[in-house]
Scaffold this motif. Structure first.
Motif, PDB file in Angstrom:
ATOM      1  N   GLN A   1      15.106 -63.382   1.064  1.00 50.86           N
ATOM      2  CA  GLN A   1      16.486 -63.645   0.652  1.00 50.86           C
ATOM      3  C   GLN A   1      17.460 -63.615   1.819  1.00 50.86           C
ATOM      4  O   GLN A   1      17.311 -62.835   2.708  1.00 50.86           O
TER       5      GLN A   1
ATOM      6  N   PRO B   1      14.245 -56.567 -12.306  1.00 51.60           N
ATOM      7  CA  PRO B   1      14.682 -56.901 -10.940  1.00 51.60           C
ATOM      8  C   PRO B   1      15.558 -55.820 -10.304  1.00 51.60           C
ATOM      9  O   PRO B   1      15.417 -55.520  -9.123  1.00 51.60           O
ATOM     10  N   LYS B   2      16.419 -55.207 -11.102  1.00 50.74           N
ATOM     11  CA  LYS B   2      17.297 -54.177 -10.544  1.00 50.74           C
ATOM     12  C   LYS B   2      16.520 -52.889 -10.260  1.00 50.74           C
ATOM     13  O   LYS B   2      16.948 -52.057  -9.486  1.00 50.74           O
TER      14      LYS B   2
ATOM     15  N   ASN C   1       9.352 -60.420  -1.371  1.00 50.43           N
ATOM     16  CA  ASN C   1      10.440 -61.307  -1.799  1.00 50.43           C
ATOM     17  C   ASN C   1      11.774 -60.907  -1.203  1.00 50.43           C
ATOM     18  O   ASN C   1      12.629 -61.738  -0.975  1.00 50.43           O
TER      19      ASN C   1
END
Lengths: 355, 288
Positions: free
Chosen positions: B288, B203-204, B284
């Motif tokens: 957010q 994810p990072k 995605n």
């Protein structure tokens, strides 16, 4: 839950420490009771994070032992010590929901989904996170993320100690207060040993039953907030805690009483002085200094209003003396005499209180 | 309220407008110009509408080259991205070996493209090249100048050697920027290395990986020099990628119209695919 004991602990980041300055942590012996709320307070670089990492197992001490309930855990990695830690910057698993974040430590340990669910919901309720359980953790505000960090520690029933490494650094001021009282409330409810590292005296004094003040790699005083305020064991504690800090002036001891610039000043401990210190100082908090008809002669240099009281800066031939004066009291205009409360005035030899 | 008339601000934009014009718009418009005209020499041109576009889009030759191009790029991404991430994960984060690894990784990127092609051409020659001799010595029937499979094998191996480093360096930069607290928290939470990769590192790394994938996609889709020097598109047309075919048409056969139309189609395909990649990977982020 556990009692934490640090036995003759020393740590250096160097391979071959020689001088005193090479040690990031100087010899340390501390006993923390099970279920207590402790704060580690000290300026940046005083070794408090080093100490925290040693307790959590992220760092192995050069010398000494860490004991949980009398059991030596010095060699154990963090996951086997049953500890939890909340970091300075919120650590959440971005791609997971709040629910999955809280469930993560349990699932890693192979808990059944039914147990996970019950536990996660209980903790989420405690932390007021129930409404956000299905949201992505990345979308929460900083204080919400810190709650998740804390929650990941609380969900585990086997946690010995929860540690906080300056957890409010990135939180908005008005939420800081809220989160701090939440923490206090949680501690009263779960009664897990908590260790809170900070350089902010307000945070330390409001959170902890006992505060450990550190400076330059050593513990200078362990005590309740009252003890730290009324009887600082070291001039550093006097400076660091309280606002403004303690007045410290060079003095001499003659016939068992302190002499400040030729004038005898009654103190609580001068009589006990054995004549071993190189540097003698007298310490008194601004709260315990008042104007008088005779005593220590000073010249008033500045008066600043701080709401319910005023801070008066005065110049003495040996240094500055501050005092706090309540509202409505008259303040002399130029020259004045000061009196120190004898019970709250101490003599320090080489920085340490004379006992 | 009075509207102030002030057009001077345009002067500030002018340098960029000129730069973009000479750099991109004018050359591109020349190509557009060629793509809608027919010429029989003598610098006389006739309007031909979308004829060349129809011809290109219907041409078997174009379809084949496009297919080979898509296959090549697909193989490159499938091999280089996971391999690059794996190498970056295995590299040390601290100590003297960091700089050694970084220099070793950067070396292939510093070699001029045609030199890479020439190097691999000689390296892979079945009779005198180290790789060619070795493979034949081990019992494989390997000859990249004759067998399409061997040619593809060499081509992909060469690109992996040349460009995986780019993915490695980008990923490594992303990895070292992950704060220690994440690893510490994962340790305390009892996460295994697979969970750390899945929930922290990947994810990072999302942003740098997006950049890496886009760069590798565009570069491999545009690739010309290395395959041209290595195989020249052969054996036969086996490794004739879009760019090689385009140069054959434009400069070999001097068919300016079809070549211009093909260039534009080629360009639009890259643009479209890049946009799709980017949108998918950043989808995605927007939620957010």
């Amino acid at each position: 839950m556990a009692k934490v004991t640090l036995k003759a602990l020393r740590h250096s980041y160097m391979d071959d420490p020689r001088t005193d300055a090479d040690w990031a942590l100087k010899t340390l012996d501390v006993d923390w009771q099970d279920g207590g709320a402790y704060a580690l307070l000290g300026p940046s670089g005083c070794g408090k994070t080093t100490l925290l990492n040693i307790i959590s197992g992220l760092l192995k001490p050069t010398e000494g032992q860490v004991l949980f309930d009398g059991k030596d855990v010095t060699g154990l990695p963090p996951d086997q010590r049953h500890i939890a830690q909340v970091f300075q910057f919120p650590v959440v698993y971005d791609t997971m929901t709040v629910y999955d974040n809280l469930a993560f430590p349990l699932r890693n340990r192979g808990a059944s989904e039914a147990d996970v669910d019950a536990r996660v919901r209980e903790i989420a309720d405690m932390l007021d996170l129930t409404a956000t359980l299905d949201r992505r953790a990345a979308g929460l505000t900083a204080d919400g993320k810190q709650k998740i960090s804390l929650g990941r520690g609380l969900v585990r029933s086997d946690v010995n100690v929860i540690m906080f490494d300056e957890p409010l650094t990135v939180i908005d001021p008005h939420l800081k207060w809220q989160l701090r009282s939440k923490l206090k409330e949680l501690h009263q409810r779960v009664r897990i040993t908590m260790i809170y590292v900070t350089h902010d005296q307000t945070e330390a004094l409001t959170f902890a039953d006992q505060v450990v003040v550190m400076n330059e790699g050593q513990v200078v005083q362990i005590g309740t907030p009252e003890e730290l305020f009324e009887r600082p064991q070291h001039t550093f504690v006097g400076h660091f805690i309280g606002s403004p800090g303690m007045n410290v002036l060079p003095c001499k001891i003659r016939d068992g009483s302190a002499v400040l610039g030729g004038i005898a000043v009654p103190t609580s401990n001068a009589a006990r002085y054995q004549g071993t210190g190189h540097r003698l100082e007298i310490g008194v908090r601004p709260e315990f200094v008042d104007f008088a008809d005779d005593g220590v002669p000073v010249k008033i240099t500045k008066v600043s209003d701080a709401g319910r009281f005023r801070i008066v800066d005065t110049a003495h031939e040996l240094g500055r003396i501050k005092l706090l004066i309540g509202e409505g009291r008259e303040i002399p205009s130029d020259m004045a005499f000061l009196r120190f409360d004898p019970e709250r005035t101490q003599v320090y030899a080489d920085g340490w209180i004379v006992e | 309220m009075n509207k102030t008339e002030n057009q001077k601000a345009w002067l500030f934009v002018l340098p960029v407008v000129l730069l973009v014009a000479f750099n991109a718009i004018i050359p591109l418009m020349t190509v557009v110009n060629y793509s809608v005209q027919e010429t029989f020499g003598d610098n006389t041109f006739f309007w031909s509408g979308v004829m060349w576009f129809e011809q290109v889009l219907r041409s078997e030759r174009f379809h084949d080259a496009l297919g080979r191009q898509l296959f090549f790029t697909f193989m490159i991404l499938v091999i280089e991205v996971p391999l690059g991430v794996a190498i970056a994960l295995a590299m040390p984060r601290k100590g003297p070996w960091v700089s050694v690894c970084l220099v070793l990784m950067a070396l292939p990127l510093l070699i001029p493209w045609n030199v890479v092609g020439a190097m691999w051409n000689i390296f892979a020659l079945p009779d005198i090249g180290l790789l060619g001799r070795m493979l034949n010595g081990m019992g494989f029937d390997y000859n990249f100048t004759r067998q399409p499979f061997s040619a593809w094998f060499t081509l992909i191996l060469m690109d992996v050697w040349h460009w995986t480093s780019l993915v490695v360096l980008l990923t490594y930069a992303g990895l070292v920027s992950i704060p220690d607290a994440y690893y510490q928290a994962a340790k305390i939470d009892g996460a295994r290395s697979w969970a750390i990769l899945r929930y922290i590192q990947l994810p990072k790394l999302k942003r740098v990986l997006t950049i890496a994938i886009l760069l590798r996609f565009m570069d491999s889709f545009n690739i010309y020099t290395e395959p041209f020097v290595l195989t020249g598109g052969g054996p036969g047309n086996a490794t004739t990628l879009l760019s090689i075919d385009l140069v054959k048409i434009a400069l070999g056969q001097f068919d300016l119209g079809p070549a211009a139309a093909m260039s534009l189609v080629y360009f639009l395909i890259i643009l479209l695919l890049s946009w799709i990649f980017y949108t998918l990977m950043m989808r995605n982020e927007a939620q957010q």
